[in-house]
Motif scaffolding. Structure first.
Motif, PDB file in Angstrom:
ATOM      1  N   TRP A  95      79.056  55.350 -76.272  1.00 48.23           N
ATOM      2  CA  TRP A  95      79.665  53.981 -75.932  1.00 48.23           C
ATOM      3  C   TRP A  95      78.495  52.987 -76.061  1.00 48.23           C
ATOM      4  CZ3 TRP A  95      77.985  58.185 -73.144  1.00 48.23           C
ATOM      5  CH2 TRP A  95      76.888  57.933 -72.095  1.00 48.23           C
ATOM      6  N   LEU A  96      78.500  52.061 -75.875  1.00 47.50           N
ATOM      7  CA  LEU A  96      77.705  50.840 -76.157  1.00 47.50           C
ATOM      8  C   LEU A  96      77.044  50.213 -74.924  1.00 47.50           C
ATOM      9  CD1 LEU A  96      79.221  48.713 -78.809  1.00 47.50           C
ATOM     10  CD2 LEU A  96      77.128  50.174 -79.123  1.00 47.50           C
ATOM     11  N   GLY A  97      75.871  50.549 -74.708  1.00 41.70           N
ATOM     12  CA  GLY A  97      75.093  50.194 -73.336  1.00 41.70           C
ATOM     13  C   GLY A  97      74.411  49.341 -73.378  1.00 41.70           C
ATOM     14  N   THR A  98      73.505  48.905 -72.473  1.00 39.13           N
ATOM     15  CA  THR A  98      72.195  47.755 -72.385  1.00 39.13           C
ATOM     16  C   THR A  98      70.831  48.469 -72.601  1.00 39.13           C
ATOM     17  OG1 THR A  98      73.843  46.442 -71.400  1.00 39.13           O
ATOM     18  CG2 THR A  98      71.432  45.787 -71.507  1.00 39.13           C
ATOM     19  N   SER A  99      70.192  48.135 -73.390  1.00 37.38           N
ATOM     20  CA  SER A  99      68.775  48.725 -73.283  1.00 37.38           C
ATOM     21  C   SER A  99      67.864  47.911 -72.431  1.00 37.38           C
ATOM     22  CB  SER A  99      68.080  48.496 -74.990  1.00 37.38           C
ATOM     23  OG  SER A  99      67.873  47.243 -75.051  1.00 37.38           O
ATOM     24  N   LYS A 100      66.603  48.548 -72.164  1.00 41.92           N
ATOM     25  CA  LYS A 100      65.736  48.077 -71.191  1.00 41.92           C
ATOM     26  C   LYS A 100      65.365  46.630 -71.499  1.00 41.92           C
ATOM     27  CE  LYS A 100      63.312  52.519 -70.921  1.00 41.92           C
ATOM     28  NZ  LYS A 100      62.164  53.134 -71.033  1.00 41.92           N
ATOM     29  N   ASN A 101      65.531  46.156 -72.920  1.00 41.99           N
ATOM     30  CA  ASN A 101      65.140  44.670 -73.019  1.00 41.99           C
ATOM     31  C   ASN A 101      66.560  44.027 -73.247  1.00 41.99           C
ATOM     32  OD1 ASN A 101      65.839  45.694 -75.564  1.00 41.99           O
ATOM     33  ND2 ASN A 101      64.076  45.281 -76.617  1.00 41.99           N
ATOM     34  N   SER A 102      67.721  44.276 -72.504  1.00 46.00           N
ATOM     35  CA  SER A 102      68.805  43.478 -72.758  1.00 46.00           C
ATOM     36  C   SER A 102      69.734  43.397 -74.063  1.00 46.00           C
ATOM     37  CB  SER A 102      68.715  42.454 -72.214  1.00 46.00           C
ATOM     38  OG  SER A 102      68.360  42.419 -70.703  1.00 46.00           O
ATOM     39  N   ARG A 103      69.289  44.383 -74.799  1.00 49.69           N
ATOM     40  CA  ARG A 103      70.213  44.432 -76.163  1.00 49.69           C
ATOM     41  C   ARG A 103      70.999  45.700 -76.208  1.00 49.69           C
ATOM     42  NH1 ARG A 103      65.057  43.920 -80.211  1.00 49.69           N
ATOM     43  NH2 ARG A 103      64.591  41.736 -79.665  1.00 49.69           N
ATOM     44  N   LYS A 104      72.058  45.256 -76.868  1.00 48.37           N
ATOM     45  CA  LYS A 104      73.243  46.606 -77.115  1.00 48.37           C
ATOM     46  C   LYS A 104      72.492  47.812 -77.545  1.00 48.37           C
ATOM     47  CE  LYS A 104      77.317  44.219 -76.357  1.00 48.37           C
ATOM     48  NZ  LYS A 104      78.081  44.814 -75.042  1.00 48.37           N
ATOM     49  N   ILE A 105      72.730  48.827 -76.990  1.00 45.56           N
ATOM     50  CA  ILE A 105      72.265  50.207 -77.608  1.00 45.56           C
ATOM     51  C   ILE A 105      73.238  51.082 -77.621  1.00 45.56           C
ATOM     52  CG2 ILE A 105      71.043  50.925 -75.559  1.00 45.56           C
ATOM     53  CD1 ILE A 105      69.120  52.336 -77.172  1.00 45.56           C
ATOM     54  N   ARG A 106      73.567  52.095 -78.504  1.00 46.13           N
ATOM     55  CA  ARG A 106      74.500  52.871 -78.490  1.00 46.13           C
ATOM     56  C   ARG A 106      74.007  54.412 -77.690  1.00 46.13           C
ATOM     57  NH1 ARG A 106      79.154  53.871 -80.188  1.00 46.13           N
ATOM     58  NH2 ARG A 106      79.152  51.827 -81.483  1.00 46.13           N
ATOM     59  N   ARG A 107      74.747  54.719 -76.662  1.00 49.83           N
ATOM     60  CA  ARG A 107      74.405  55.966 -75.906  1.00 49.83           C
ATOM     61  C   ARG A 107      75.331  57.030 -76.229  1.00 49.83           C
ATOM     62  NH1 ARG A 107      69.710  54.287 -73.474  1.00 49.83           N
ATOM     63  NH2 ARG A 107      69.866  52.135 -72.462  1.00 49.83           N
ATOM     64  N   TYR A 108      74.709  58.223 -76.008  1.00 50.08           N
ATOM     65  CA  TYR A 108      75.495  59.449 -76.278  1.00 50.08           C
ATOM     66  C   TYR A 108      75.421  60.561 -75.350  1.00 50.08           C
ATOM     67  CZ  TYR A 108      74.160  57.519 -80.862  1.00 50.08           C
ATOM     68  OH  TYR A 108      74.241  56.527 -81.981  1.00 50.08           O
ATOM     69  N   SER A 109      76.195  61.361 -75.152  1.00 55.09           N
ATOM     70  CA  SER A 109      76.432  62.581 -74.361  1.00 55.09           C
ATOM     71  C   SER A 109      77.086  63.757 -75.330  1.00 55.09           C
ATOM     72  CB  SER A 109      77.063  62.324 -73.040  1.00 55.09           C
ATOM     73  OG  SER A 109      77.033  63.624 -72.336  1.00 55.09           O
ATOM     74  N   LEU A 110      76.233  64.880 -75.649  1.00 55.39           N
ATOM     75  CA  LEU A 110      76.724  65.784 -76.465  1.00 55.39           C
ATOM     76  C   LEU A 110      76.926  66.975 -75.603  1.00 55.39           C
ATOM     77  CD1 LEU A 110      77.240  66.565 -79.296  1.00 55.39           C
ATOM     78  CD2 LEU A 110      74.968  67.433 -79.589  1.00 55.39           C
ATOM     79  N   GLU A 111      78.264  67.739 -75.293  1.00 55.30           N
ATOM     80  CA  GLU A 111      78.541  68.605 -74.756  1.00 55.30           C
ATOM     81  C   GLU A 111      79.363  69.678 -75.345  1.00 55.30           C
ATOM     82  OE1 GLU A 111      80.811  66.743 -71.677  1.00 55.30           O
ATOM     83  OE2 GLU A 111      79.211  65.384 -70.960  1.00 55.30           O
ATOM     84  N   LYS A 112      78.960  71.149 -74.779  1.00 55.99           N
ATOM     85  CA  LYS A 112      79.693  71.997 -75.342  1.00 55.99           C
ATOM     86  C   LYS A 112      81.142  71.863 -74.589  1.00 55.99           C
ATOM     87  CE  LYS A 112      76.311  75.456 -75.051  1.00 55.99           C
ATOM     88  NZ  LYS A 112      75.923  76.852 -74.910  1.00 55.99           N
ATOM     89  N   ILE A 113      82.029  72.619 -75.386  1.00 54.43           N
ATOM     90  CA  ILE A 113      83.411  72.607 -74.859  1.00 54.43           C
ATOM     91  C   ILE A 113      83.831  73.993 -74.305  1.00 54.43           C
ATOM     92  CG2 ILE A 113      85.926  72.477 -75.058  1.00 54.43           C
ATOM     93  CD1 ILE A 113      85.327  70.630 -77.358  1.00 54.43           C
TER      94      ILE A 113
END
Length: 113
Positions: A95-113
């Motif tokens: 998902w697209l989140g907000t960085s510490k300096n208020s810019r868009k940053i892509r966030r990730y979560s990688l999980e085993k199924i």
């Protein structure tokens, strides 16, 4: 280092994933094709099969762009790759989140199924 002129599967395009809600992220189901990463002139990548509708499509997943400081996905892959083998199934949430300096940053979560 591989050159993009070599013949190999297409790269995952992060721009296709537009969720901005960490509670409702885009979820990419994948099977591990290779656990080792490889570099191109632009990024560090890994080979995987991505589930598109009901078929599996071979794809290179960019884990970290050389121009970006965001190493989150690469770090998660490095930790997880020690415990997985070829053929393992994973969920990659993004998902697209907000960085510490208020810019868009892509966030990730990688999980085993």
């Amino acid at each position: 280092m591989r050159k993009l002129s070599e013949t190999f599967p297409p790269f995952l395009k992060w721009g296709n994933y537009k969720s901005e809600d960490p509670e409702n992220p885009d979820i990419i189901e994948l099977k591990v094709a290779e656990t080792e990463t490889f570099e191109t002139e632009f990024s560090i990548n890994v080979m995987a099969l991505i589930k598109e509708k009901k078929t599996w499509v071979e794809c290179n997943i960019p884990l970290k762009s050389h121009e970006s400081k965001n190493a989150s996905l690469l770090n998660q892959w490095s930790r997880l790759s020690k415990d997985i083998k070829k053929g393992a199934r994973l969920h990659l949430k993004t998902w697209l989140g907000t960085s510490k300096n208020s810019r868009k940053i892509r966030r990730y979560s990688l999980e085993k199924i």
